[in-house]
Design an enzyme around this catalytic site. Structure first.
Site, PDB file in Angstrom:
ATOM      1  N   ASP A  22       0.865  -1.196   0.049  1.00  0.00           N
ATOM      2  CA  ASP A  22       0.055  -0.016  -0.055  1.00  0.00           C
ATOM      3  C   ASP A  22       0.706   1.213   0.060  1.00  0.00           C
ATOM      4  OD1 ASP A  22       0.819   0.068   2.549  1.00  0.00           O
ATOM      5  OD2 ASP A  22      -0.993  -0.805   3.456  1.00  0.00           O
ATOM      6  N   GLU A  48      -0.402  -9.016  -0.789  1.00  0.00           N
ATOM      7  CA  GLU A  48      -1.086  -8.501   0.222  1.00  0.00           C
ATOM      8  C   GLU A  48      -2.238  -7.602  -0.136  1.00  0.00           C
ATOM      9  OE1 GLU A  48       0.576  -5.194   3.263  1.00  0.00           O
ATOM     10  OE2 GLU A  48       1.238  -7.234   3.987  1.00  0.00           O
ATOM     11  N   GLU A  52      -2.139   5.321   2.709  1.00  0.00           N
ATOM     12  CA  GLU A  52      -2.280   3.831   2.202  1.00  0.00           C
ATOM     13  C   GLU A  52      -3.394   3.309   1.850  1.00  0.00           C
ATOM     14  OE1 GLU A  52      -0.570   5.431   4.834  1.00  0.00           O
ATOM     15  OE2 GLU A  52       1.640   4.954   4.680  1.00  0.00           O
ATOM     16  N   HIS A 109       5.938   5.817  13.028  1.00  0.00           N
ATOM     17  CA  HIS A 109       6.207   6.453  11.756  1.00  0.00           C
ATOM     18  C   HIS A 109       5.035   7.251  11.008  1.00  0.00           C
ATOM     19  CE1 HIS A 109       4.957   3.509   8.640  1.00  0.00           C
ATOM     20  NE2 HIS A 109       5.313   2.666   9.622  1.00  0.00           N
ATOM     21  N   ARG A 152       2.244   8.763   8.747  1.00  0.00           N
ATOM     22  CA  ARG A 152       2.139  10.125   8.460  1.00  0.00           C
ATOM     23  C   ARG A 152       0.752  10.858   9.309  1.00  0.00           C
ATOM     24  NH1 ARG A 152       4.821   9.354   3.918  1.00  0.00           N
ATOM     25  NH2 ARG A 152       5.674  11.205   2.790  1.00  0.00           N
ATOM     26  N   HIS A 195      12.733   5.636  13.054  1.00  0.00           N
ATOM     27  CA  HIS A 195      12.773   5.914  11.551  1.00  0.00           C
ATOM     28  C   HIS A 195      13.543   6.839  11.120  1.00  0.00           C
ATOM     29  CE1 HIS A 195      10.500   6.267   7.804  1.00  0.00           C
ATOM     30  NE2 HIS A 195       9.982   5.146   7.800  1.00  0.00           N
TER      31      HIS A 195
END
Ligand code: UD1
Ligand code: UDP
Length: 370
Positions: free
Chosen positions: A97, A119, A133, A210, A212, A243
């Site tokens: 994604d 996936e 995503e 991490h 967004r 990250h």
């Protein structure tokens, strides 16, 4: 003539989860896998390529610090057009994604090349969380010709969106294939600090963050909650492989820096990271992949998000949604640190995501798909 299958991926988790599929196709006489990385990630991608000894035939090297979604999209699609024209694959395979996933599928469609989506079918139901995503998944599903769904629930999500049932295959998640290759009871870390931690007498909390949609206030809440917990419980140690995103790095060092039991370290290679999960007491994370791996290792996970596209792990009892509010994160973590019965309830090894043979199934299906 061998059948050319072009793999397109670009970030750490895509590489971890595609590696077993690349390897399976490399071992097959009929197949000629060709690997193209966008390198949306650089160091974090290279760590995985080195571990699995994958040498990409094409590397678009697009990563720039702190770049926007539009910049990733534009650079990737221009580069991928050239690669697909040159390789002329029978299929393009994309994973999951990310922006590379969606753009890889779109670039293949523009060249009228068939797309297989590994996936497929995960849905949170909210296009802004995870962002971007959830939309990347939906758009990739519209483009793909075949859909490798990890679970029955993922298959149902695709059927609800009108996808032809004959094009959906339940395979399990290839992350379990990768995980089983790297976790060992006698594993020893090369990283100094990880060898010096007392995993038996201390409660080691492993943190990753991490996403967004968590940038800014939610991530501040998370880090403040975690700091408060470590300060209140002298028998805890916190390990946070941070990250490389500058937004995450800055905030992590500002809120969690300078504490003797908080260890802010570089992102770990997959092998030490997976073995650290296996040795940790508890995992706090907003990661997708870790919600799939930790149940297989019997490690309780508190998810630092408001929703998940991985309900199987929640139903299995190993994963709980802790959200992004400080008080709830503190309360749920304290419960697991203090209440042994509650801890035991969650610390059961269950594996709703497959048996480690997903890549072999994908190969088998690709062999039939002429
Ligand atoms: C990306 C994916 C996300 C996935 C995550 C896995 C998108 C939009 N996001 O998010 O779905 O969950 O990867 O980690 O596709 N950076 C480095 N070196 C690296 C990697 C990243 O320096 O090896 C820094 C760079 O400054 C980069 C920034 O991190 O610009 C953000 O990377 P980006 O790929 O845009 O987003 P992620 O948050 O990593
Ligand atoms: N991971 C790793 N090193 C780290 C942190 C995570 O190898 O320091 C692995 C983890 O085991 C999982 C994957 O990276 O397989 C998850 O990546 P991430 O959380 O960046 O992305 P997401 O899964 O949320 O898309």
């Amino acid at each position: 003539m061998k059948r050319k299958i072009l793999f397109i991926f670009g970030t750490r988790p895509e590489a971890i989860k595609m590696a077993p599929v690349v390897k399976a196709l490399q071992r097959d006489d009929e197949m000629e896998p060709v690997v193209c990385v966008t390198a949306q990630h650089r160091e974090m991608l290279d760590q995985v390529l080195n571990l699995f000894q994958i040498v990409p035939e094409y590397d678009l090297n697009i990563m720039k610090p702190g770049q926007t979604l539009s910049q990733i999209t534009a650079k990737a699609i221009m580069g991928l057009e050239e690669v697909i024209k040159e390789v002329q694959p029978e299929w393009v395979l994309v994973h999951g994604d990310t922006t590379t996933t969606f753009v890889g599928a779109l670039a293949a469609f523009y060249q009228q090349v068939k797309v297989g989506h590994v996936e497929a079918g995960l849905r949170s139901g909210n296009i802004y969380s995870p962002y971007p995503e959830e939309m990347n998944r939906i758009l990739t599903s519209r483009i793909a010709h075949i859909h490798f769904a990890p679970t029955e629930g993922n298959r149902r999500n695709l059927l609800q969106e009108g996808i032809d049932q004959n094009k959906i295959f339940i395979t399990g998640n290839t992350v379990i294939d990768a995980l089983l290759q790297v976790v060992r009871a006698d594993y020893r870390f090369e990283e100094g600090i990880l060898n010096h931690i007392d995993y038996t007498n201390k409660k080691v909390i492993l943190l990753t963050a991490h996403r967004r949609e968590n940038w800014g206030r939610p991530m501040e809440n998370i880090f403040e909650a975690v700091r408060e917990i470590v300060c209140s419980y002298p028998d805890t140690e916190l390990i946070f492989p941070v990250h490389l995103n500058p937004k995450v790095q800055d905030l992590a060092h500002r809120i969690l820096g300078e504490h003797e039991r908080i260890h802010l370290i570089q992102p770990l290679d997959y092998e030490p990271f997976a073995n650290l999960m296996a040795k940790a007491y508890l995992i706090l994370t907003d990661s997708g992949g870790i919600q799939e791996e930790a149940p297989a290792l019997g490690k309780p996970v508190l998810v630092l998000r408001t929703e998940t596209e991985r309900p199987e792990a929640v139903q299995a009892g190993t994963v709980k949604m802790a959200g992004i509010e400080k008080e709830r994160i503190i309360a749920l973590t304290k419960e697991l640190l203090q209440d042994h019965a509650k801890y035991k309830e969650m610390a059961n090894a269950v594996n709703p995501y497959g048996d480690g043979k997903a890549a072999q199934r994908i190969l088998h299906i690709m062999r039939q798909m002429k």
